[in-house]
Design an enzyme around this catalytic site. Sequence first.
Site, PDB file in Angstrom:
ATOM      1  CG  LEU A 167       3.230   0.128  -2.054  1.00  0.00           C
ATOM      2  CD1 LEU A 167       2.497  -0.558  -0.978  1.00  0.00           C
ATOM      3  CD2 LEU A 167       4.329   1.161  -1.608  1.00  0.00           C
ATOM      4  CB  ILE A 203      -0.798  -3.843  -2.455  1.00  0.00           C
ATOM      5  CG1 ILE A 203      -0.272  -5.074  -2.297  1.00  0.00           C
ATOM      6  CG2 ILE A 203      -1.543  -3.799  -1.116  1.00  0.00           C
ATOM      7  CD1 ILE A 203       1.117  -5.374  -1.644  1.00  0.00           C
ATOM      8  CG  HIS A 204      -2.505   2.454  -4.357  1.00  0.00           C
ATOM      9  ND1 HIS A 204      -2.966   3.074  -3.101  1.00  0.00           N
ATOM     10  CD2 HIS A 204      -2.765   3.257  -5.274  1.00  0.00           C
ATOM     11  CE1 HIS A 204      -3.429   4.351  -3.613  1.00  0.00           C
ATOM     12  NE2 HIS A 204      -3.200   4.167  -4.908  1.00  0.00           N
ATOM     13  CB  ALA A 205      -4.453  -1.361  -8.258  1.00  0.00           C
ATOM     14  CG  HIS A 229      -7.848   3.071  -5.482  1.00  0.00           C
ATOM     15  ND1 HIS A 229      -8.265   4.231  -5.386  1.00  0.00           N
ATOM     16  CD2 HIS A 229      -6.431   3.301  -5.094  1.00  0.00           C
ATOM     17  CE1 HIS A 229      -7.602   5.137  -4.948  1.00  0.00           C
ATOM     18  NE2 HIS A 229      -6.562   4.735  -4.787  1.00  0.00           N
TER      19      HIS A 229
END
Length: 106
Positions: A71, A74-76, A79
């Site tokens: 996760l 995926i978040h990076a 961004h």
Amino acid sequence: MNMEEQIMQIILFSGNAKSTAFEAIQAAKDKDIEQANALLEKANEELGSAHKVQTFLIQSEIRGEKVETSLLLIHAQDHLMNAITFKDLAGEFIALYETVNNYTKN
């Protein structure tokens, strides 16, 4: 550097790029197009740093090294993609402010 540190670098550089692009829009709004363009270039440099880390992770996977999908990764990526989009839109805003500023001078 471990995987989590690399991922956090992508988030950091991407966040810096987005913030700097926002500052560029504000500079253009304040009719300082030269500063706006300088800030946009700085945002590009931050995105370049994020992209280098991303490329390293991609190349690691190509070499057969397992890159764990998480996760956080995926978040990076989210961004980074949003920062790229925001920087591109900031360039359009700057061009628009420059046009409007030149038009209202006449």
